[in-house]
Write an enzyme that holds these catalytic residues in place. Structure first.
Site, short mmCIF file in Angstrom:
data_model
loop_
_atom_site.label_atom_id
_atom_site.label_comp_id
_atom_site.label_asym_id
_atom_site.label_seq_id
_atom_site.Cartn_x
_atom_site.Cartn_y
_atom_site.Cartn_z
N TYR A 122 -49.61 -3.81 85.22
CA TYR A 122 -49.84 -3.31 83.86
C TYR A 122 -50.17 -4.44 82.91
O TYR A 122 -51.20 -4.43 82.21
CB TYR A 122 -48.61 -2.53 83.38
CG TYR A 122 -48.58 -2.32 81.88
CD1 TYR A 122 -49.66 -1.74 81.22
CD2 TYR A 122 -47.46 -2.68 81.14
CE1 TYR A 122 -49.63 -1.55 79.84
CE2 TYR A 122 -47.42 -2.49 79.77
CZ TYR A 122 -48.50 -1.93 79.12
OH TYR A 122 -48.48 -1.75 77.76
N LYS A 141 -53.95 -5.54 81.19
CA LYS A 141 -54.16 -5.69 79.74
C LYS A 141 -54.67 -7.10 79.42
O LYS A 141 -55.53 -7.29 78.56
CB LYS A 141 -52.87 -5.39 79.00
CG LYS A 141 -52.50 -3.92 78.91
CD LYS A 141 -53.42 -3.20 77.95
CE LYS A 141 -52.90 -1.81 77.61
NZ LYS A 141 -53.72 -1.14 76.57
N ALA A 179 -31.73 -4.92 87.75
CA ALA A 179 -33.15 -4.93 88.12
C ALA A 179 -33.72 -6.33 87.88
O ALA A 179 -33.23 -7.06 87.03
CB ALA A 179 -33.91 -3.90 87.29
#
Length: 276
Positions: A105, A109, A231
């Protein structure tokens, strides 16, 4: 997608697929400037679907730039992401922080940004890039985002899963402040041949547990947490929007976490729940 024109409030809206150059050129006829908001935005999803993200976010932007060039549209403001900075040790982040995109992602960009800057160097384009932090508030029902998930947990009395100890800190930006930044860009567009980049955020950090506490305070309901293993993500990401304040005369006015929560609850489909 076939181009269509829809009238709303006396204004005409043109619709074209971001990947359809022919229809984009038709939709852009007579346009002075483009606010490019279209794109895919889920970081974790991009890990499983990288090609889709590059196709939409990068190739789609290239198609748009080609269409703009073909019909001589000279100005663009592009919605990018602060995720491009990755996990820098130094906080807060500024426009001078090194780029280190951690997922497709962010990389897609960043690639789109590079194309904008290259096209601006031809002298035929004026480009402004806004690297947005965590946009929140409004009628956001995206279940992958923390605030909608937490509101749903409060409404349903369901368990909210949290990665690690819940102390990860993010910079939340109210959607209205984000919109105001785009308006400020169009008020102060660079000359053709120039490109500028700004980081747009509140400049304040809020942890996951602080978001939960704010929603508990507003709804009067205790939210049950299930702590999952940590995470692999940054512990803290905070922006320094000083350049935007100085050059765009923009500053966030409603990006405090309590204001964001209050607004989210007032317009959310779950906002009508009988909290208490």
């Amino acid at each position: 997608m076939t181009r269509t024109e829809v009238s709303f409030g006396g204004q005409t809206t043109r619709v074209a697929d971001l990947l359809d150059g022919v229809e984009l050129r038709k939709a852009l006829e007579g346009v002075d400037a483009v606010c490019h908001l279209a794109g895919l935005t889920r970081a974790r999803e991009s890990l499983d679907q990288p090609l889709r993200y590059f196709q939409v976010n990068t190739a789609g932007t290239l198609t748009l730039l080609s269409a703009m060039d073909a019909v001589a549209v000279p100005h663009i403001v592009f919605a990018s992401t602060g995720a491009i900075y990755g996990s820098p040790d130094h906080q807060p982040m500024t426009e001078d922080t090194a780029d280190a995109p951690p997922h497709p992602y962010a990389a897609s960009k960043m690639a789109a940004e590079l194309a904008l800057f290259a096209q601006a160097r031809t002298g035929r384009l004026s480009a402004t890039v806004l690297r947005l932090m965590n946009v929140a508030g409004g009628a956001d029902t995206d279940s992958s985002r923390l605030i909608p998930r937490t509101i749903a947990a409060a409404a349903d009395d369901s368990v909210l899963e949290v990665n690690g100890d819940g102390r990860a800190v993010r910079d939340y930006l109210h959607i209205e402040d984000a919109a105001a930044a785009f308006v400020a860009c169009f008020d102060r567009m660079p000359q053709q041949g120039e490109a500028r980049r700004y980081i747009i955020g509140s400049g304040r950090g809020t942890s996951v547990l602080e978001v939960v506490a704010a929603i508990e305070e507003r709804t009067g309901r205790q939210i049950r947490l299930l702590h999952k293993p940590p995470a692999p993500e940054p512990s803290t990401l905070i922006s320094d929007p000083t350049r935007a304040r100085n050059e765009l005369l923009w500053y966030p006015v409603c990006s405090g976490i309590r204001e964001i929560i209050r607004d989210s609850l007032s317009v959310s489909p779950r906002g009508g729940e009988n909290f208490g």
